[in-house]
Design an enzyme around this catalytic site. Sequence first.
Site, short mmCIF file in Angstrom:
data_model
loop_
_atom_site.label_atom_id
_atom_site.label_comp_id
_atom_site.label_asym_id
_atom_site.label_seq_id
_atom_site.Cartn_x
_atom_site.Cartn_y
_atom_site.Cartn_z
N GLY A 157 0.79 -1.22 0.00
CA GLY A 157 0.00 0.00 0.00
C GLY A 157 0.82 1.28 0.00
O GLY A 157 0.48 2.25 -0.68
N THR A 158 1.89 1.30 0.76
CA THR A 158 2.70 2.52 0.82
C THR A 158 3.31 2.85 -0.53
O THR A 158 3.27 4.01 -0.98
CB THR A 158 3.81 2.38 1.88
OG1 THR A 158 3.19 2.27 3.17
CG2 THR A 158 4.73 3.58 1.87
N GLN A 176 -7.89 -1.08 3.36
CA GLN A 176 -8.82 -1.64 4.34
C GLN A 176 -10.14 -2.08 3.71
O GLN A 176 -10.95 -2.73 4.37
CB GLN A 176 -9.12 -0.61 5.44
CG GLN A 176 -7.94 -0.27 6.32
CD GLN A 176 -7.54 -1.41 7.24
OE1 GLN A 176 -8.33 -2.27 7.59
NE2 GLN A 176 -6.28 -1.42 7.65
N SER A 215 -2.95 -3.81 -0.48
CA SER A 215 -1.85 -4.51 0.18
C SER A 215 -2.31 -5.89 0.61
O SER A 215 -3.34 -6.03 1.28
CB SER A 215 -1.37 -3.70 1.39
OG SER A 215 -0.15 -4.18 1.88
N HIS A 257 -1.32 -8.15 2.80
CA HIS A 257 -1.33 -8.65 4.18
C HIS A 257 -2.55 -8.20 4.98
O HIS A 257 -2.74 -8.62 6.12
CB HIS A 257 -0.04 -8.23 4.91
CG HIS A 257 0.04 -6.79 5.31
ND1 HIS A 257 -0.16 -6.37 6.61
CD2 HIS A 257 0.31 -5.68 4.60
CE1 HIS A 257 -0.02 -5.05 6.68
NE2 HIS A 257 0.27 -4.62 5.47
N THR A 301 12.85 -7.00 -10.03
CA THR A 301 12.37 -8.37 -10.21
C THR A 301 11.17 -8.63 -9.32
O THR A 301 11.21 -8.34 -8.12
CB THR A 301 13.50 -9.37 -9.89
OG1 THR A 301 14.60 -9.12 -10.74
CG2 THR A 301 13.01 -10.80 -10.08
N CYS A 354 1.19 1.92 11.77
CA CYS A 354 2.33 2.71 11.29
C CYS A 354 2.69 3.83 12.24
O CYS A 354 3.70 4.50 12.05
CB CYS A 354 2.02 3.27 9.90
SG CYS A 354 1.88 1.97 8.66
#
Length: 379
Positions: free
Chosen positions: A71-72, A179, A199, A201, A237, A326
């Site tokens: 996400g970042t 989210q 993201s 995770h 990669t 974060c």
Amino acid sequence: MSRMYFDHAATTPMAPEVIDAVTQVMKEVFGNPSSIHQFGRQAHEYLENARQTIASSLQVKPHEIIFNSGGTEGDNTAIIETALARQNFGKHLITTAIEHPAVLNTMKYLETLGFEVTYLPVDQKGNLAVADFQKALREDTILVSIMYVNNETGNILPIPEIGAILKHHPAYFHADAVQAYGLLEINPHEIGIDLLSVSAHKFNGPKGVGFLFKTDAIQLPPFLHGGEQEEKRRAGTENLAGIVGMSQAVSLLKATDKNSKRAEFQQFQTVLLKQLEAAGIPFEINGDVEQATHHVLNLRFPGVRNDLLLMKLDLQGIAISTGSACTAGTVDPSHVLEAMYGKGNPTIKESVRISFGSDNTLAEVEELAAKLIAILTKK
């Protein structure tokens, strides 16, 4: 002592099927997807199959999916590259005061380069008024970046309404859907979203991998420069094992499952709150339960320091949080709650975030309630 995890908004455990997929690729598919020999071709096939799976989940073209680290990176790519590429058309950007730091800190960086940013306010329930957005929109606005679901309250923001407005405006529309993706059905083309960050995770996939949806209707230069991976749109990669794991996590997400998950999380909230009420525990809900995904429950316990409450629960094997992962571990107050209530409001230091996941059970929620009650009633 049993351990219970209620911090799924920070990260989620990998599903067993995801672990199996990642392990298999790590063992058997070690080729570089960019290599032309059979080992590379095998890896490339896995890569493109994953891209197809993820594209289908959003009803977009496979070409519109760019794999990245999460996400970042997705937020930074969408925001910085749009700003730099379109600054000749204007230097005004719009976001909200409750965005994830990956958006807010990126906007602050762009302000040092001469861009002007409007940070839209929210009300005391954490809701964004579409009218405020309309007032902020200008001819020189080149980008709007608004999160789909807030990570501290679970509130769903008015993304479709904003997308409808922007269909008649040249500004690009970016949504941080980190989210939202695992809980809501999202069709970027239908809504009018140009860029979407996700993201893995956050929905039982691996850490360190994600993707950026970029509609073919817009053109942006690459954020990372180097090789020609991802059709020259993201050098480096590819993390094939992570991407295949993310694809497996996506395959486990079905529309009916998303609906049932939100219903189950709403049940968890109801049970927890009823038990607190029955025990006479004073509390307040931060956020709007009528406009939420229900996987996040942000509660204030007046007169109780949130860091002490978190510590006491942690000693009993229960994990919750005081806000965004974060910013956890810092002394900084929640910027989301500050936006809702104002700086210095006691709510900010008396609130905790409980976030549910697919591995939680009703029995665990009942035990959480019992432990909370025992701690809060102890003299």
